[in-house]
Design an enzyme around this catalytic site. Structure first.
Site, PDB file in Angstrom:
ATOM      1  N   ASP A 197      -0.195  -1.275  -3.147  1.00  0.00           N
ATOM      2  CA  ASP A 197      -0.380  -2.427  -3.966  1.00  0.00           C
ATOM      3  C   ASP A 197       0.040  -1.574  -5.570  1.00  0.00           C
ATOM      4  O   ASP A 197      -0.614  -1.115  -5.225  1.00  0.00           O
ATOM      5  CB  ASP A 197      -0.661  -3.538  -3.635  1.00  0.00           C
ATOM      6  CG  ASP A 197      -0.868  -4.245  -4.852  1.00  0.00           C
ATOM      7  OD1 ASP A 197      -0.059  -5.179  -5.013  1.00  0.00           O
ATOM      8  OD2 ASP A 197      -1.987  -5.237  -5.482  1.00  0.00           O
ATOM      9  N   ASP A 199      -1.168  -8.471  -0.077  1.00  0.00           N
ATOM     10  CA  ASP A 199      -1.463  -7.337   0.808  1.00  0.00           C
ATOM     11  C   ASP A 199      -1.575  -7.880   2.129  1.00  0.00           C
ATOM     12  O   ASP A 199      -1.884  -6.250   2.857  1.00  0.00           O
ATOM     13  CB  ASP A 199      -1.919  -6.525  -0.526  1.00  0.00           C
ATOM     14  CG  ASP A 199      -2.078  -6.134  -2.019  1.00  0.00           C
ATOM     15  OD1 ASP A 199      -0.360  -6.189  -1.571  1.00  0.00           O
ATOM     16  OD2 ASP A 199      -2.621  -6.092  -3.174  1.00  0.00           O
TER      17      ASP A 199
END
Lengths: 347, 1190
Positions: free
Chosen positions: B475, B898
């Site tokens: 991420d 995520d």
């Protein structure tokens, strides 16, 4: 890049930071938790490899020589008698001969002493092809019954020789005791009888702790099928040394068991006469019977294997040491070249 | 623009993506939580990832349209406001079967009663355990009883017990946290006669209850807002617990519900969709008493776990409770993962099973043959005695005919040889992982000072996977960057002011304002450029000065930031904390404050700005929020001097389109140059413009605006048109450069990972430009790289751009012949590719046949950047790689967005930082910083992998060696499976005699030091290439175990062949020899000997000897005193020495040979370590020679 921008003002005073320190979850440093304990890092460098091989060679070859010489000094006399001790006319049906209680089982053998044998001379009987380690066989015994009088009825593990037809407990029960070896040997040399000492042929540990001194044979060999020797019912089991020796079941299908000791020296080329009572039935399954007289040394009986093994391994190691020296010389992949080539190409 | 594909060696941000993205209430940073990038497309393409995600991204217009029609009854839930029993009744009436869930949550797996059966059931899902159970049961049959009944159950019982204990403890902890959670209390409106808010524990709250939240209270359930303390119905919430975002979000109560509170007898029915796990979507309508319907959307709902902030109180009605809440539906927990090594291990276990079966078949066949050959002799053989004569009639004793006997022998063989499949290995592996986890959590290098967090192992069964990672999916926000925006520099009126210095209160003075007798100052310090500060103060009436003032006024006004006044220990001082959804805006407002334009107050109608010490009130006449279509936002401000001004800020490419190019061309040019510089520094840029509105213009706008905002249909579109109409002919003021601050050590970490042969993919919800600029600043992208950019809006366009990209890939690969030969040599002259793809394109690519092509391109690229991807798309990308290669994937992220990717990847890592715990909860490991990946993977991963790999092989080897010794012996027992080694030794062999050294070595052994591993990341390749555990090594292991078992068996056999030795004595020799040989084998493979290794290896040999002696001291066992008789002879020692040396020499030769003539990288590095220790000077010389090239 600036370092201070973005930091917070005000609340994070001195009190705050000390509190933070107190509450810190930072793992405590120790050599153990950081996996940094002092350690040695052995590496198989050429020096270590070569010296290891050389060392093994240097140690093994003398040991090998010593064992070989010890084995050479042992004098062993082996006589197989199972076939020869059946009278000529009965050899077609050995089984009938051995099963017939009327036939004369006495058999006389003459042996020549090859070399001088110094006392004590161990007298063994050797059985071949007799699976004393057969699963059915080794389980068929009752250690509790052998140990104490009160456990006489503990014959559950002894089948099929646990009880007589009438349900009376057999002491000692089980197939092992039932099949007790019953050939006997008597020796004479120069028409003078040689005493065979049958005392202390069994382990002291067995006599003291495994076989009770108050347990006497009972109902033994009274069934329909006689397996081997019978026992004197007036002698406690702890004194029945032949039984004790027999009940230490052998590891392999060919085994020797101590029969007794002759405690006089025998001269070379002396003729010994052995009178054998050939009672034990190995004819039903073709097992061999042998009489063995042997002196002893530190490696036990006559056995060249260990010496040869040591010499072979020792020799091989010396050879390997040499081989590795040659390899190292001809392929000089020493550390620096490996570091240079290996790392630069691959890392 | 349908596709944008080209070669950019120019590092400047590439052209923007276009296309329209729904204009819901989104702010610049908000886009990282959008699920589907384009809802109007997603509606027509049901192919996209998850179905539940759909609702959330509906455009406002669509939602409005939807509210006009009813939710179908079967999909709806009725909630009677303030009437929980009524709600339950309604559910029953609708025939929903199960009514709405209560608010109690339960995450514990077991109850006291269900623990035993359920836990046993779960444990026995492991095939190996079933195998051992079957064996133990077989052993209970009298005919098969090889071992004592109790003894055979012991190892399995032990393993089960230890595991159950571990599970029980974990579940206890879950129960405890449940109890805490359920017993919190909230204010709930009491029954109607005397409506009053009374505290009530969370577990008793039901759907339909009206709950009042006070400031800082967490919401006990998902609730629709009815009214708040703010007259306009705004409530600010912090959703940290939910999606990890730490900034405030605004939620609104509907105008219709604001006036009448439930205390006054407000009534209504909410018709909402069934519970689902989409946290960004909510679709419902509220039917008021008069039959009037109001539509409700995601901005009207406060989800469980959100905290009310900056709002005195808020009242809402519970619509989803307990396990129906979105947060609970989203916390399904990490699916249990199995490590790669364990999966591989199953293959070898299968092989061993075949081996075992073969051995059993050989034994039973030979036994059958023996029986047939001796058929006629069985009757009289003393050691067989087929018949039992003791009972009057003759019957067979334990003899069931040959076929049956053979079958029994087969089963017995399985029992005797059972440890061929090592039961202790499973428990050893668990213990080793536990130990490894202990060292990972204790590692000071994985401790994050700033957040005071240790490394955390949440999944205990995939430690060794850390050593085999090939792909990292990361991420961006919060993972690579700190998610802290920082104002760096500005260009104002064509002049670049980037000479900012570190702020120091004394030197430049942060601006504090005087309010009464108090000083208020912004919480955050921003570095200021002294030139610019001087210009602001002294510039007065110059053109530049005016422009600068306008610029900062724009920064302070053109935003949606809410200033909060915080107390400090000093009563005279207060801090101003700027809260808002966009960190960029926060940074800008702090910057404006630092330059003297302090935003002090915001209400719905006006803002108060302290302009260089002079407090001024500005009326906010209108606000066009940011949308990704326009890529800008604007406010219309009524200034104190009665002029009306429009301030606009936005992305450069959208702003230059609306700036009046006819005036100030020089400034525009200069600004463009500066922007170019900023973005090449990796800064996020925003351009600010303004326009003075004439009265007529303003009035026109006002009427249009009012019309649009009251429109029932297509409100968003209308508002957008109004905004576009007014945002034109702007006068440029300047531009800002904001740094999205990278976390410490990120570029270095990425470089290390790259050297280690790990591909790093960045998946972010951010804009493409931002993603690329971050890519540059964290050294993921370099100027030499060729960028392939794919952003398309239809399937065909996607196909086309993929094909073009593929063609280009191939062409470039051909151009650089080095490419094939040196995949390992990083940056050795070949053209490196970077693929940049956006979420729009991914919608058409993922889960279609285009996937294959995307993967083909991506695997050719060194770097892949995916921008504007939705959470489920992240998972889709991970799945794309995971399912197509055998390589291990790792996902790392910090936010709720995520989670799906973390769960999808082989290894999921959660960053626990400022953002919430959602990612951490779903992860397998959690830590504080991205850079910890380097020690985690390169050091711990490497160690774990090589330790575990070795341990598994060693366990196979040692058990095989022992079983083979037993096997050879059956040839000398008429194939009846008598064991010379006592049953106790057989059972203890794998549990006690040899288990501990492998565990300790598995936890402690280090092939290389931490320093070496970090310095030469290439060493990580050993794990990726599966060098420590593969079929070849397994076969070598088996060959070694065959050889050693032969040596262990036959050397004593030949030595004692003609002796009086008894079975137990020889068995003891075999047992001792086996234990010593396998331990010395282990000792030779140990890389690092510390005192523990010494203690455990020599100790376990000693322990074995002691055990054997103890067993031989029990009088009723057949082996009584055997070992002492045997040990008393010289022959024994000579035999033992010979056995050991013969057994171990081949391994020694093999090792010496391979180490020297075919060394692995690890071996070379080990030698270097040792060598360097001996000769410091030499090492540095070598290092220079070897590493200067790379």
């Amino acid at each position: 890049m600036n370092s201070k921008a973005g930091s917070t003002f005000g609340s994070d005073g001195a009190t705050d930071s000390s509190a933070a320190r107190r509450n810190s979850k930072k793992p405590k440093y120790s050599k153990f938790t950081q996996q940094e304990l002092p350690a040695c890092k052995p590496l198989l460098t050429p020096g270590i490899v070569i010296s290891t091989f050389a060392l093994i060679g240097i140690i093994f070859i003398p040991i090998g020589l010593a064992s070989l010489s010890a084995s050479e000094h042992v004098v062993e006399l082996v006589d197989r008698y199972d076939a020869d001790c059946v009278p000529q006319h009965l050899r077609d049906d050995k089984l009938a001969f051995i099963q017939n209680s009327q036939t004369n089982k006495t058999c006389t053998r003459r042996l020549i002493v090859p070399k001088q044998m110094s006392s004590p001379i161990q007298v063994y009987y050797q059985l071949d092809n007799f699976y004393q380690n057969h699963r059915r066989y080794v389980k068929s015994r009752s250690d509790k019954q052998l140990k104490s009088k009160s456990s006489e009825r503990e014959t559950k593990t002894c089948e099929p020789e646990g009880t007589t037809g009438d349900g009376l407990a057999i002491v000692p029960c089980g197939l092992i005791a039932w099949s007790l070896f019953n050939d006997t040997y008597s020796f004479s040399a120069n028409s003078k009888s040689l005493q065979v000492n049958k005392k202390d042929i069994a382990w002291q540990s067995d006599k003291k702790h495994k076989f009770g001194s108050d347990v006497y044979p009972k109902n033994f060999q009274s069934g329909g099928l006689i397996g081997g020797a019978s026992l004197n019912a007036s002698i406690p089991l702890s004194e029945q040394e032949d039984l004790i020796v027999w009940m230490r079941t052998a590891a392999l299908p060919t085994f020797r068991k101590l029969y007794g000791r002759i405690e006089v020296d025998l001269e070379a080329n002396e003729e010994i006469t052995v009178v054998i009572q050939n009672n034990y039935n190995t004819y039903s399954f073709g097992g061999k019977k042998k009489l063995v007289l042997s002196t002893t040394s530190w490696i036990g009986g006559k056995n060249n294997f260990l010496g040869v093994a040591y010499l072979t391994v020792g020799g091989l190691c010396l050879f390997l040491a040499m081989g590795f020296i040659l390899l190292y010389v001809f392929k000089p992949s020493n550390l620096i070249s490996w570091l240079y080539c290996g790392l630069s190409l691959r890392l | 623009m349908a596709a944008n594909l080209g070669l950019f060696s120019d590092p400047s941000p590439p052209p923007p993506i276009s296309g329209h993205v729904p204009s819901s209430r989104r702010r610049p940073s908000h886009d990282r939580i959008s699920f589907a990038p384009d809802s109007s497309h997603s509606a027509s393409s049901p192919s996209a990832l998850g179905v539940p995600a759909r609702h959330g991204s509906r455009a406002e217009s669509e939602r409005l349209a939807a509210s006009q029609r009813d939710l179908p009854d079967e999909d709806a839930r009725l909630v009677v406001v303030g009437d929980a029993p009524g709600t339950a009744e309604a559910a029953a009436r609708l025939g929903l079967g199960v009514g709405p869930a209560g608010n109690a949550v339960r995450t514990g797996k077991y109850s006291v009663l269900s623990f035993l059966p359920r836990n046993l059931f779960e444990q026995f899902r492991r095939v190996a355990y079933v195998y051992f159970l079957v064996i133990a049961v077989l052993n209970q049959l009298p005919q098969l009883a090889v071992f004592g009944r109790g003894a055979s159950l012991l190892p399995l019982a032990f393993v089960l017990f230890v595991t159950a204990l571990k599970d029980a403890y974990e579940d206890f902890r879950r129960h405890r946290s449940d109890r805490l959670e359920n017993n919190r209390s909230s204010l709930v409106l009491g029954p109607s006669p005397l409506p009053r808010f009374l505290p009530k524990p969370w577990k008793r709250i039901r759907v339909g209850d009206v709950v009042k939240l006070l400031a800082d209270d967490p919401a006990p359930a998902d609730m629709v807002l009815l009214s708040t303390s703010d007259p306009t119905g705004v409530a600010y919430v912090r959703t940290t617990n939910l999606d990890g975002e730490s900034n405030l979000k605004s939620r609104y109560a509907k105008q219709e519900t604001l006036a009448r509170t439930p205390e006054d007898g407000f009534a209504g029915v909410i018709r909402c969709e069934r519970p689902n796990r989409n946290i960004y979507g909510f679709h419902a309508n509220l039917e008021l008493r008069g039959g009037r319907r109001v539509s409700l959307g995601p901005s009207n709902i406060v989800l469980r776990g959100c905290e009310l902030k900056n709002t005195a109180w808020a009242v809402g009605v519970v619509v989803y409770a307990g396990k129906d809440t979105k947060v609970m539906l989203n916390s399904s927990g990490a699916p249990s993962k199995r490590s790669r090594l364990e999966t591989r291990m199953n293959r070898e276990t299968l092989f061993l099973s075949v081996f075992l079966l073969a051995m059993c078949l050989i034994v039973c066949t030979l036994n059958g043959i023996w029986l047939v050959v001796h058929q006629n002799e069985l009757e009289l053989m003393q050691f067989f005695r087929k018949r039992d004569y003791s009972g009057g009639d003759e019957k067979n004793y334990n003899y069931y005919g040959i076929a049956m006997t053979v079958f029994i022998i087969f089963l017995m063989a399985v029992i005797v040889f059972q440890i061929m499949i090592p039961i202790s290995l499973y428990i050893s592996m668990e213990l080793v992982r536990l130990g490894q986890a202990y060292f990972m959590t204790r590692d000071t290098n994985l401790y994050d000072e700033s957040s005071n967090l240790r490394f955390q192992c949440r999944a205990l069964n995939i430690n060794e996977d850390l050593g085999q990672i090939k792909y990292i999916f990361s991420d961006k926000t919060g993972t690579l960057t700190e998610n802290k925006m920082e104002f760096q520099c500005a260009t104002v009126g064509g002049v670049d002011y980037s000479g900012g210095k570190a702020p120091s209160p004394i030197e430049t003075g942060f601006y504090s304002i005087v309010v009464g007798d108090q000083f208020w100052r912004p919480k955050m310090l921003v570095k200021t450029d002294p030139e610019l500060a001087k210009l602001l103060r002294n510039g007065g009436e110059t053109e530049e000065g005016k422009c600068a003032r306008e610029f900062f006024l724009a920064l302070a006004a053109c935003n949606t930031i809410v200033p909060l006044i915080l107390e400090t220990p000093d009563p005279k001082q207060k801090l101003i904390d700027y809260q808002g959804e966009s960190p960029d805006e926060q940074a800008l407002v702090y910057a404006a404050a630092a330059y003297g334009f302090v935003l002090v107050e915001r209400t719905s109608g006006y803002i108060v700005i302290d302009v260089l010490g002079d407090r001024q009130r500005f009326d906010v006449l209108g606000l066009h929020e940011f949308d990704s279509d326009r890529k800008r936002m604007s406010v219309i401000i009524g200034c104190p001097d009665k002029t009306v001004k429009l301030y606009v800020k936005g992305a450069d490419n959208s702003m230059f389109g609306v700036i009046d190019k006819s005036i100030n061309l020089d400034i525009i040019r200069a600004t463009e140059t500066h922007l170019h510089n900023y973005s090449s520094l990796g800064l996020r840029t925003l351009v600010v413009g303004t326009r003075k509105l004439s009265r007529t213009e303003f009035e026109e706008w006002q009427s249009a605006y009012e019309k649009a905002s009251t429109a029932l249909l297509g409100r968003a579109g209308l508002l957008r048109t109004v905004a576009t109409d007014i945002e034109r002919n702007l006068h440029i003021l300047g531009a800002t450069g904001i740094e999205d601050k990278l976390q410490k050590g990120v570029p270095e970490a990425i470089e290390s990972l790259r050297q280690a042969g790990i591909k790093v993919w960045v998946l972010t919800g951010d804009k493409q430009e931002t993603a690329i600029s971050i890519g540059y600043s964290c050294k993921l992208l370099t100027r030499e790289m060729t960028q392939i950019i794919i952003n398309s809006y239809s399937r065909e366009a996607c196909r086309k751009s993929l094909e073009d990209a593929m063609a280009m890939c191939n062409k470039l690969t051909e151009l650089s012949p080095m490419a094939q030969s040196s995949t390992t040599a990083a940056g050795s002259g070949r053209i490196r590719l970077a693929l940049i793809i956006d979420g729009n394109s991914l919608v058409y690519i993922l889960e279609t046949d285009l996937q294959e092509e995307l993967f083909g391109i991506a695997s050719k690229c060194d770097v892949v950047l995916c921008c504007r991807v939705a959470p489920l798309q992240k998972a889709g990308i991970v799945a794309l790689v995971k399912h197509r290669t055998d390589d291990m994937t790792l996902a790392i992220g910090d936010g709720a967005n995520d989670v799906s990717m973390i769960q999808m990847a082989d290894v999921g890592i959660g960053i626990s930082g400022q953002e919430g715990r959602q990612a951490v909860m779903a992860s397998d490991f959690s830590m504080g910083q991205f850079r910890f990946l380097v020690p985690l993977l390169l050091v711990h991963g490497h160690w774990n992998y090589q330790r575990m790999g070795y341990m598994i092989l060693y366990n196979f080897y040692k058990n095989a060696a022992f079983v083979l010794v037993l096997f050879w012996y059956t040839f000398y027992t008429a194939f009846t499976l008598t064991t010379a080694i006592t049953e106790w030794s057989s059972l203890l062999y794998s549990v006690l005699y040899t288990a501990f050294p492998t565990i300790v070595v598995g936890i402690l052994d280090k092939d290389l030091s931490r320093r070496t591993l970090v310095r030469y990341p290439r060493l990580y390749g050993a794990g990726q290439r599966e060098e420590k555990y593969n079929l070849k090594l397994f076969i070598i292991c088996l060959i070694e175990s065959v050889w050693q078992s032969l040596a262990i068996f036959y050397v004593p056999y030949f030595v004692y062949r003609h002796s009086t030795i008894d079975g137990s004595g020889l068995g003891d020799i075999w047992a001792l020899a086996a234990v010593i040989v396998v331990n010395i084998h282990l000792a030779m493979d140990v890389a690092r000997w510390n005192w523990m290794t010494h203690a455990i290896i020599w100790g376990s040999i000693l322990a074995t000897a002691i055990c054997v002696m103890v067993i031989d001291s029990i009088w009723f066992l057949s082996g009584y005193w055997a070992i002492f008789h045997v040990m008393g002879t010289t022959l024994f020692w000579a035999c033992l020495l010979c056995t050991i040396v013969v057994g171990i020499i081949p391994h020694f030769i093999l090792k010496a040979f391979i180490d020297y003539f075919m060394p692995s990288d690890i071996q070379i590095a080990r030698e270097m370590e040792k060598f360097g220790h001996l000769n410091q000077a030499m090492r540095s010389e070598i290092r220079m020679r070897t590493f200067s090239q790379s």
